[in-house]
Design a protein around this motif. Structure first.
Motif, PDB file in Angstrom:
ATOM      1  N   LYS A   7       0.817  -1.218   0.000  1.00  0.00           N
ATOM      2  CA  LYS A   7       0.000   0.000   0.000  1.00  0.00           C
ATOM      3  C   LYS A   7       0.848   1.264   0.000  1.00  0.00           C
ATOM      4  O   LYS A   7       0.452   2.279  -0.578  1.00  0.00           O
ATOM      5  N   PRO A  22       4.864   3.249  -4.414  1.00  0.00           N
ATOM      6  CA  PRO A  22       4.309   4.068  -5.493  1.00  0.00           C
ATOM      7  C   PRO A  22       3.536   3.216  -6.503  1.00  0.00           C
ATOM      8  O   PRO A  22       3.816   2.031  -6.684  1.00  0.00           O
ATOM      9  N   GLU A  23       2.574   3.827  -7.140  1.00  0.00           N
ATOM     10  CA  GLU A  23       1.731   3.118  -8.106  1.00  0.00           C
ATOM     11  C   GLU A  23       2.541   2.525  -9.263  1.00  0.00           C
ATOM     12  O   GLU A  23       2.185   1.477  -9.798  1.00  0.00           O
ATOM     13  N   GLU A  24       3.625   3.173  -9.639  1.00  0.00           N
ATOM     14  CA  GLU A  24       4.389   2.723 -10.807  1.00  0.00           C
ATOM     15  C   GLU A  24       5.475   1.696 -10.461  1.00  0.00           C
ATOM     16  O   GLU A  24       6.318   1.384 -11.297  1.00  0.00           O
TER      17      GLU A  24
END
Length: 61
Positions: free
Chosen positions: A13, A16-18
Motif C-alpha cells: 500500500k 508508489p503506483e508505478e
C-alpha cells in the motif's frame, strides 16, 4: 507479532503506483527477513559481532 501477510499488504500500500513486480517482491522479502530477525531476537537467538565475523570468515574459506 505482526503477521507477514499484514506487513506485506501494508508495504504494498505504501509503494508508489508505478512500482514493478520486482520492487514489490524485494520489499516483501526485506520485510519478511526483518520480521524473522525480530522473532529471533525475541527468542534470544542472537550472535555477537565477534561470532558473526567468525562465521563470515569461515564462509570465505
Amino acid at each position: 507479532m505482526i503477521l507477514l501477510k499484514d506487513a506485506a499488504i501494508e508495504t504494498i500500500k505504501r509503494m508508489p503506483e508505478e512500482c514493478s513486480a520486482e520492487d514489490i517482491m524485494y520489499k516483501i522479502d526485506f520485510v519478511a527477513q526483518a520480521l524473522e530477525g525480530l522473532k529471533d531476537a525475541e527468542s534470544k537467538r542472537l550472535l555477537t559481532t565477534k561470532e558473526l565475523l567468525e562465521r563470515v570468515e569461515q564462509w570465505a574459506k
